[in-house]
Write a protein that holds these residues in place. Structure first.
Motif, mmCIF file in Angstrom:
data_model
loop_
_atom_site.group_PDB
_atom_site.id
_atom_site.type_symbol
_atom_site.label_atom_id
_atom_site.label_comp_id
_atom_site.label_asym_id
_atom_site.label_seq_id
_atom_site.Cartn_x
_atom_site.Cartn_y
_atom_site.Cartn_z
ATOM 1 N N GLY A 87 48.673 37.125 31.473
ATOM 2 C CA GLY A 87 47.753 38.219 31.761
ATOM 3 C C GLY A 87 46.473 38.173 30.945
ATOM 4 N N LYS A 88 46.126 36.996 30.437
ATOM 5 C CA LYS A 88 44.917 36.848 29.623
ATOM 6 C C LYS A 88 43.736 36.298 30.426
ATOM 7 C CE LYS A 88 47.599 36.266 25.448
ATOM 8 N NZ LYS A 88 47.845 35.462 24.264
ATOM 9 N N LEU A 89 44.008 35.757 31.597
ATOM 10 C CA LEU A 89 42.987 35.288 32.535
ATOM 11 C C LEU A 89 43.374 35.762 33.924
ATOM 12 C CD1 LEU A 89 42.383 31.564 31.459
ATOM 13 C CD2 LEU A 89 40.760 33.451 31.263
ATOM 14 N N LEU A 90 42.387 35.965 34.766
ATOM 15 C CA LEU A 90 42.628 36.395 36.139
ATOM 16 C C LEU A 90 42.556 35.188 37.062
ATOM 17 C CD1 LEU A 90 43.019 38.651 38.227
ATOM 18 C CD2 LEU A 90 40.532 38.946 38.227
ATOM 19 N N GLY A 91 43.629 34.947 37.769
ATOM 20 C CA GLY A 91 43.689 33.872 38.751
ATOM 21 C C GLY A 91 44.255 34.424 40.040
ATOM 22 N N VAL A 92 43.584 34.121 41.150
ATOM 23 C CA VAL A 92 44.009 34.603 42.462
ATOM 24 C C VAL A 92 44.674 33.447 43.208
ATOM 25 C CG1 VAL A 92 43.233 35.612 44.636
ATOM 26 C CG2 VAL A 92 42.121 36.266 42.498
ATOM 27 N N GLU A 93 45.886 33.655 43.662
ATOM 28 C CA GLU A 93 46.644 32.597 44.323
ATOM 29 C C GLU A 93 45.957 32.150 45.614
ATOM 30 O OE1 GLU A 93 51.228 31.422 45.427
ATOM 31 O OE2 GLU A 93 50.778 33.479 44.821
ATOM 32 N N ARG A 94 45.889 30.813 45.787
ATOM 33 C CA ARG A 94 45.312 30.226 46.995
ATOM 34 C C ARG A 94 46.339 29.374 47.740
ATOM 35 N NH1 ARG A 94 40.099 27.052 45.106
ATOM 36 N NH2 ARG A 94 41.741 26.024 43.954
ATOM 37 N N GLY A 95 47.575 29.791 47.730
ATOM 38 C CA GLY A 95 48.623 29.047 48.424
ATOM 39 C C GLY A 95 48.844 27.680 47.810
ATOM 40 N N LYS A 96 48.856 26.653 48.644
ATOM 41 C CA LYS A 96 49.088 25.287 48.184
ATOM 42 C C LYS A 96 47.991 24.777 47.257
ATOM 43 C CE LYS A 96 49.773 23.820 52.488
ATOM 44 N NZ LYS A 96 49.873 22.842 53.572
ATOM 45 N N HIS A 97 46.861 25.455 47.250
ATOM 46 C CA HIS A 97 45.715 25.002 46.467
ATOM 47 C C HIS A 97 45.672 25.598 45.062
ATOM 48 C CE1 HIS A 97 44.231 23.061 50.048
ATOM 49 N NE2 HIS A 97 44.399 24.203 50.695
ATOM 50 N N GLY A 98 46.765 26.157 44.597
ATOM 51 C CA GLY A 98 46.810 26.702 43.248
ATOM 52 C C GLY A 98 46.148 28.064 43.149
ATOM 53 N N TYR A 99 45.339 28.224 42.136
ATOM 54 C CA TYR A 99 44.697 29.503 41.859
ATOM 55 C C TYR A 99 43.180 29.350 41.793
ATOM 56 C CZ TYR A 99 49.262 31.417 40.796
ATOM 57 O OH TYR A 99 50.554 31.846 40.903
ATOM 58 N N ALA A 100 42.500 30.414 42.199
ATOM 59 C CA ALA A 100 41.042 30.486 42.059
ATOM 60 C C ALA A 100 40.760 31.385 40.860
ATOM 61 C CB ALA A 100 40.412 31.058 43.322
ATOM 62 N N TYR A 101 39.967 30.880 39.940
ATOM 63 C CA TYR A 101 39.626 31.628 38.732
ATOM 64 C C TYR A 101 38.158 32.024 38.778
ATOM 65 C CZ TYR A 101 44.024 29.922 36.821
ATOM 66 O OH TYR A 101 45.358 29.654 36.610
ATOM 67 N N PRO A 102 37.868 33.325 38.809
ATOM 68 C CA PRO A 102 36.469 33.745 38.801
ATOM 69 C C PRO A 102 35.749 33.201 37.558
ATOM 70 C CG PRO A 102 37.894 35.589 39.328
ATOM 71 C CD PRO A 102 38.783 34.467 38.878
ATOM 72 N N ILE A 103 34.624 32.590 37.790
ATOM 73 C CA ILE A 103 33.861 31.943 36.723
ATOM 74 C C ILE A 103 33.312 32.956 35.723
ATOM 75 C CG2 ILE A 103 31.604 31.885 37.831
ATOM 76 C CD1 ILE A 103 33.156 28.865 36.238
#
Length: 173
Positions: A87-103
């Motif tokens: 819970g120290k970084l925000l990552g949004v799940e993208r299915g098979k493509h892992g996570y998207a992390y807002p820059i």
């Protein structure tokens, strides 16, 4: 059925950033929406939701994968993953493509934005899309109705945490 000639298709492909964006643009075409709505009356609402998610991921500099975020933070990809899980970084799940992390989570100094961890802790009961929306939505409790992200960037951590604690509650916005 929607038809694109080769020139139009090539032009469209050059404009678009990702295969998801391509699919979204096709789905937004009136002819395609009309066809889909015969099978799914909620198609328009679903497409609007997909567009809103894409806009959240593209806002404030866009988003990157774990490897790219690791390079920005000068840590390993595993460290990025561990911080997301903690819970120290925000990552949004993208299915098979892992996570998207807002820059925008990375400060100009190449560190996680000061106060990010505390705000994420206050939002722990919310899903990742709600958390992302929180940071990027204007809030009337901030000067000039700025975003909570703006408050963090200005060093107003306590203010951002206070707003996060009431996010989604009745009367809390």
């Amino acid at each position: 059925m929607l038809e694109l000639d080769q020139s139009s298709l090539e032009s469209l492909l050059k404009e678009l950033e990702s295969s998801f964006e391509i699919v979204l643009r096709v789905l937004e075409q009136p002819e395609v929406l009309k066809m889909i709505q015969t099978v799914d009356p909620l198609a328009l609402a679903r497409v609007r939701g997909l567009r809103a998610r894409q806009e959240l991921l593209s806002a404030e500099g866009g988003s990157v994968g774990a490897s790219d975020l690791a390079k920005l933070l000068e840590v390993t990809r595993q460290t990025v993953d561990d911080r997301r899980k903690a819970g120290k970084l925000l990552g949004v799940e993208r299915g098979k493509h892992g996570y998207a992390y807002p820059i925008w989570q990375v400060s100009e100094e190449g560190q996680p934005l000061k106060g990010l961890e505390e705000v994420l802790a206050a939002l722990r009961d919310h899903d990742t899309w709600s958390k992302l929306n929180f940071f990027l939505s204007k809030d009337p409790r901030l000067p000039e109705h700025k975003h909570p992200l703006d408050a963090l960037r200005a060093g107003e951590v306590d203010k951002a945490v206070g707003i996060a604690k009431t996010y989604g509650e009745h009367g809390g916005l």
